[in-house]
Write a protein that holds these residues in place. Structure first.
Motif, PDB file in Angstrom:
ATOM      1  N   THR A 170       1.020  -1.293   0.006  1.00 28.74           N
ATOM      2  CA  THR A 170       0.076   0.056  -0.024  1.00 28.74           C
ATOM      3  C   THR A 170       0.939   1.400  -0.072  1.00 28.74           C
ATOM      4  O   THR A 170       2.036   1.300   0.198  1.00 28.74           O
ATOM      5  N   ASP A 207       1.115   3.424   2.136  1.00 29.22           N
ATOM      6  CA  ASP A 207       1.677   3.661   3.614  1.00 29.22           C
ATOM      7  C   ASP A 207       2.496   2.301   3.839  1.00 29.22           C
ATOM      8  O   ASP A 207       2.945   2.135   5.139  1.00 29.22           O
ATOM      9  N   LYS A 261       2.359  -1.153   3.869  1.00 26.48           N
ATOM     10  CA  LYS A 261       1.841  -2.479   4.037  1.00 26.48           C
ATOM     11  C   LYS A 261       1.715  -3.297   2.984  1.00 26.48           C
ATOM     12  O   LYS A 261       1.341  -3.155   1.974  1.00 26.48           O
ATOM     13  N   ASP A 303      -2.951   1.777  -4.410  1.00 26.12           N
ATOM     14  CA  ASP A 303      -3.624   2.831  -3.549  1.00 26.12           C
ATOM     15  C   ASP A 303      -4.862   1.739  -3.286  1.00 26.12           C
ATOM     16  O   ASP A 303      -5.854   2.290  -4.009  1.00 26.12           O
ATOM     17  N   SER A 354      -7.122  -0.262   0.039  1.00 26.52           N
ATOM     18  CA  SER A 354      -7.061  -0.749   1.344  1.00 26.52           C
ATOM     19  C   SER A 354      -6.985  -2.350   1.467  1.00 26.52           C
ATOM     20  O   SER A 354      -7.580  -3.042   0.600  1.00 26.52           O
ATOM     21  N   SER A 399      -8.337  -4.611   3.391  1.00 20.57           N
ATOM     22  CA  SER A 399      -9.527  -5.186   3.744  1.00 20.57           C
ATOM     23  C   SER A 399     -10.528  -5.050   2.131  1.00 20.57           C
ATOM     24  O   SER A 399     -11.197  -6.198   2.123  1.00 20.57           O
TER      25      SER A 399
END
Length: 95
Positions: A20, A22, A24, A78, A80, A82
């Motif tokens: 991601t 950020d 992850k 980009d 999530s 989940s």
């Protein structure tokens, strides 16, 4: 032929991590699928990392959604984790 900063050998991407924005880790690149007519990458098959709340799986994501991180060590996406897992779960139910 000299390569500029905007080109990368495809063999360098196989098995590379996808993160991601950020940092992850989502998984690793499983396959790159190209259009046979023009040679452009159409989509990436991403092998999702299994975790406590998911069983992993594979999903196909359009190449246009990825960004090569500086240094070319990994791709960034980009999205999530989940949401990605929900897509993988839905795909396994449809199979």
């Amino acid at each position: 032929m000299p390569r500029g900063d905007t080109q990368i050998e495809l063999k360098r991407l196989a098995g590379k991590p996808v993160e991601t924005v950020d940092g992850k880790v989502l998984g690793e690149i499983d396959e790159l699928v190209a259009d046979a007519r023009d040679g452009r990458i159409e989509y990436v098959t991403l092998r999702l990392r299994a975790g406590k709340s998911n069983a992993g799986g594979r999903v196909a994501i359009p190449w246009s959604q990825f960004r090569l991180a500086s240094g070319g060590n990994h791709l960034e996406l980009d999205i999530s984790p989940s949401v990605l897992q929900a897509v993988a779960a839905r795909r396994s139910q449809d199979a």
